[in-house]
Design an enzyme around this catalytic site. Structure first.
Site, PDB file in Angstrom:
ATOM      1  N   ASP A  68       0.860  -1.199   0.000  1.00  0.00           N
ATOM      2  CA  ASP A  68       0.000   0.000   0.000  1.00  0.00           C
ATOM      3  C   ASP A  68       0.895   1.248   0.000  1.00  0.00           C
ATOM      4  O   ASP A  68       0.863   2.070   0.913  1.00  0.00           O
ATOM      5  CB  ASP A  68      -0.941   0.018   1.220  1.00  0.00           C
ATOM      6  CG  ASP A  68      -0.202   0.042   2.554  1.00  0.00           C
ATOM      7  OD1 ASP A  68      -0.796   0.516   3.538  1.00  0.00           O
ATOM      8  OD2 ASP A  68       0.970  -0.388   2.609  1.00  0.00           O
ATOM      9  N   ASP A  83       6.796   1.068   1.853  1.00  0.00           N
ATOM     10  CA  ASP A  83       6.494   0.074   0.809  1.00  0.00           C
ATOM     11  C   ASP A  83       7.406   0.305  -0.395  1.00  0.00           C
ATOM     12  O   ASP A  83       7.912  -0.640  -1.010  1.00  0.00           O
ATOM     13  CB  ASP A  83       5.045   0.210   0.349  1.00  0.00           C
ATOM     14  CG  ASP A  83       4.042   0.085   1.472  1.00  0.00           C
ATOM     15  OD1 ASP A  83       3.854   1.071   2.211  1.00  0.00           O
ATOM     16  OD2 ASP A  83       3.459  -1.005   1.634  1.00  0.00           O
ATOM     17  N   ASN A 116      -2.393   2.784   3.389  1.00  0.00           N
ATOM     18  CA  ASN A 116      -1.819   4.107   3.691  1.00  0.00           C
ATOM     19  C   ASN A 116      -2.618   5.218   3.024  1.00  0.00           C
ATOM     20  O   ASN A 116      -2.724   6.321   3.551  1.00  0.00           O
ATOM     21  CB  ASN A 116      -0.373   4.180   3.201  1.00  0.00           C
ATOM     22  CG  ASN A 116       0.579   3.446   4.117  1.00  0.00           C
ATOM     23  OD1 ASN A 116       0.416   3.471   5.331  1.00  0.00           O
ATOM     24  ND2 ASN A 116       1.546   2.756   3.537  1.00  0.00           N
ATOM     25  N   THR A 141       2.883  -6.048   2.692  1.00  0.00           N
ATOM     26  CA  THR A 141       3.374  -4.926   3.514  1.00  0.00           C
ATOM     27  C   THR A 141       2.272  -3.891   3.735  1.00  0.00           C
ATOM     28  O   THR A 141       2.540  -2.729   4.034  1.00  0.00           O
ATOM     29  CB  THR A 141       4.589  -4.239   2.847  1.00  0.00           C
ATOM     30  OG1 THR A 141       4.151  -3.683   1.586  1.00  0.00           O
ATOM     31  CG2 THR A 141       5.713  -5.218   2.610  1.00  0.00           C
ATOM     32  N   PHE A 152      -0.914  -0.657  12.378  1.00  0.00           N
ATOM     33  CA  PHE A 152      -1.809  -0.167  11.334  1.00  0.00           C
ATOM     34  C   PHE A 152      -2.297  -1.269  10.379  1.00  0.00           C
ATOM     35  O   PHE A 152      -3.505  -1.391  10.136  1.00  0.00           O
ATOM     36  CB  PHE A 152      -1.092   0.941  10.539  1.00  0.00           C
ATOM     37  CG  PHE A 152      -1.909   1.523   9.420  1.00  0.00           C
ATOM     38  CD1 PHE A 152      -1.713   1.096   8.115  1.00  0.00           C
ATOM     39  CD2 PHE A 152      -2.878   2.485   9.662  1.00  0.00           C
ATOM     40  CE1 PHE A 152      -2.467   1.629   7.070  1.00  0.00           C
ATOM     41  CE2 PHE A 152      -3.641   3.023   8.626  1.00  0.00           C
ATOM     42  CZ  PHE A 152      -3.432   2.585   7.320  1.00  0.00           C
ATOM     43  N   ASN A 153      -1.403  -2.044   9.795  1.00  0.00           N
ATOM     44  CA  ASN A 153      -1.813  -3.025   8.769  1.00  0.00           C
ATOM     45  C   ASN A 153      -2.838  -4.020   9.315  1.00  0.00           C
ATOM     46  O   ASN A 153      -3.789  -4.384   8.625  1.00  0.00           O
ATOM     47  CB  ASN A 153      -0.599  -3.785   8.225  1.00  0.00           C
ATOM     48  CG  ASN A 153       0.283  -2.921   7.345  1.00  0.00           C
ATOM     49  OD1 ASN A 153      -0.180  -1.925   6.795  1.00  0.00           O
ATOM     50  ND2 ASN A 153       1.551  -3.280   7.231  1.00  0.00           N
ATOM     51  N   HIS A 167       9.694   0.214   7.939  1.00  0.00           N
ATOM     52  CA  HIS A 167       8.972  -1.009   8.347  1.00  0.00           C
ATOM     53  C   HIS A 167       8.979  -2.095   7.244  1.00  0.00           C
ATOM     54  O   HIS A 167       9.411  -3.207   7.460  1.00  0.00           O
ATOM     55  CB  HIS A 167       7.504  -0.666   8.662  1.00  0.00           C
ATOM     56  CG  HIS A 167       7.309   0.398   9.687  1.00  0.00           C
ATOM     57  ND1 HIS A 167       7.524   0.210  11.037  1.00  0.00           N
ATOM     58  CD2 HIS A 167       6.904   1.684   9.555  1.00  0.00           C
ATOM     59  CE1 HIS A 167       7.252   1.331  11.700  1.00  0.00           C
ATOM     60  NE2 HIS A 167       6.872   2.250  10.830  1.00  0.00           N
ATOM     61  N   ASP A 168       8.425  -1.750   6.099  1.00  0.00           N
ATOM     62  CA  ASP A 168       8.153  -2.764   5.065  1.00  0.00           C
ATOM     63  C   ASP A 168       9.418  -3.355   4.462  1.00  0.00           C
ATOM     64  O   ASP A 168       9.464  -4.539   4.120  1.00  0.00           O
ATOM     65  CB  ASP A 168       7.294  -2.149   3.957  1.00  0.00           C
ATOM     66  CG  ASP A 168       5.948  -1.714   4.494  1.00  0.00           C
ATOM     67  OD1 ASP A 168       5.362  -0.774   3.932  1.00  0.00           O
ATOM     68  OD2 ASP A 168       5.487  -2.316   5.490  1.00  0.00           O
TER      69      ASP A 168
HETATM   70  O1  RIB Z   1       2.475   0.116  10.744  1.00  0.00           O
HETATM   71  C1  RIB Z   1       3.349   0.296   9.651  1.00  0.00           C
HETATM   72  C2  RIB Z   1       2.741  -0.262   8.406  1.00  0.00           C
HETATM   73  O2  RIB Z   1       1.565   0.460   8.083  1.00  0.00           O
HETATM   74  C3  RIB Z   1       3.650  -0.106   7.174  1.00  0.00           C
HETATM   75  O3  RIB Z   1       3.380  -1.138   6.276  1.00  0.00           O
HETATM   76  C4  RIB Z   1       3.212   1.212   6.598  1.00  0.00           C
HETATM   77  O4  RIB Z   1       3.493   1.299   5.191  1.00  0.00           O
HETATM   78  C5  RIB Z   1       1.735   1.128   6.829  1.00  0.00           C
HETATM   79  O5  RIB Z   1       1.163   0.345   5.785  1.00  0.00           O
HETATM   80 CA    CA Z   2       2.796  -0.576   3.991  1.00  0.00          CA
END
Ligand code: RIB
Ligand code: CA
Length: 312
Positions: free
Chosen positions: A9, A14, A38, A122, A163-164, A237-238
């Site tokens: 996303d 990403d 996102n 991701t 979040f994801n 993160h990703d």
């Molecule tokens: O919490 C971080 C995640 O949420 C990452 O994948 C960021 O791109 C968002 O999608």
């Molecule tokens: Ca992401």
């Protein structure tokens, strides 16, 4: 080479995941699929096309879900801006996407492939859950799902959730309960997969074809994370999920039971990790608990410089 499909996303981190995969000679990036997260589905799809145009990766791109399985979409403009990739102008999309849905693309790739494929989600897990719902038998063609998501102690979107997983907890519950081998690369390690402001300035200073875009984008993402979480840089993160495919020693994992909370609004999307085996539930996920940050940052800087050189 490990054959992977990234479901994403984009999203600044990403983008870094896609770039790390593209630059690695250990990865065969079979395709990119997109999901709303996102930003809206329109924007994450367009951003994926712009990223692949920038790095001249002529690979299949298929668009996926515009919303979670059951819930309304939650986006993250506070981290990624209104475009989903604020901070630098990326090229207009120059590659033609596939005209099949992401779910059908992933199923077709798995069915037609002689070898198993690693899925690297991701973003919210909506597309991956739909693959498993639409064709349950296909899971024997999935080598492993190495996902960025969740957290044992860390959270970001609420005090309980990452979040994801928060955006589509029902999808996550389906994926975590699927029996497919899973590596969870959660916030406990990705918040430490940090590129500092100084390291980002180094990328800006390179001022190559790719770094001249990536540097300002990482600065935008780092500033957002500093403002909200007080971090001294950008947690990529990703990209750590892709790094864990390239070199599994970049993280340390433990095989634990993980359940996803879908009932309570207070703790919606929490990934409940049974670290001490307090329940009778069998382990189902390899949970990343430690990260080799210097090794990870080296991966990132090295990849951006490799791409700069490729297009110099
Ligand atoms: O919490 C971080 C995640 O949420 C990452 O994948 C960021 O791109 C968002 O999608
Ligand atoms: Ca992401």
């Amino acid at each position: 080479m490990t054959r992977i499909i990234i479901d994403c996303d984009p999203g600044h981190d990403d983008m870094m995941a896609i770039m790390l995969a593209s630059a690695s000679d250990k990865i065969d990036l079979l395709g990119v699929t997109t999901v709303a997260g996102n930003q809206t589905g329109d924007k994450t799809f367009e951003n994926a096309l712009r990223i692949l145009t920038l790095i001249k990766e002529e690979i299949p791109v298929a668009r996926g879900a515009d919303k979670p399985l059951l819930r309304e979409l939650v986006t993250a403009p506070e981290f990624h801006g209104q475009s989903g990739l604020d901070g630098a102008e990326l090229p207009e999309p120059g590659i033609k996407p596939l005209h099949i849905d992401a779910v059908d693309f992933i199923i077709d790739m798995l069915e037609e492939s002689l070898e198993k494929i690693v899925l690297v989600p991701t973003g919210p897990l909506t597309n991956i859950a739909m693959v498993l719902l639409k064709n349950p038998d296909i899971k024997h063609k999935i080598e492993r799902i190495v996902l960025m998501g969740g957290g044992m102690h860390d959270s970001n979107v609420t005090p309980a959730a990452e979040f994801n997983i928060y955006v589509d907890p029902e999808a996550a519950k389906i994926v975590f309960g699927s029996g497919v081998p899973i590596t969870m690369v959660g916030l406990d390690v990705t918040n430490r997969a940090l590129m500092s402001f100084e390291e980002i300035e180094g990328i800006v200073a390179d001022n190559g074809v790719i770094s001249s875009k990536v540097g300002p984008l990482l600065k935008f993402f780092a500033n957002a994370n500093k403002k909200i979480f007080g971090l001294n840089g950008a947690p990529i993160h990703d990209a750590l999920a892709v790094a864990a495919v390239i070199d599994p020693t970049v993280v340390e994992t433990k095989f634990l039971n993980v359940q996803v909370e879908v009932s309570s609004e207070l703790t919606r999307g929490a990934t409940v990790v049974d670290i001490y085996g307090a329940t009778s539930n069998s382990p189902n996920v390899d949970v990343a608990l430690e990260v080799d940050t210097p090794k990870f940052v080296h991966f990132m800087v090295d990849s951006i410089r490799k791409l700069d050189k490729k297009f110099a």
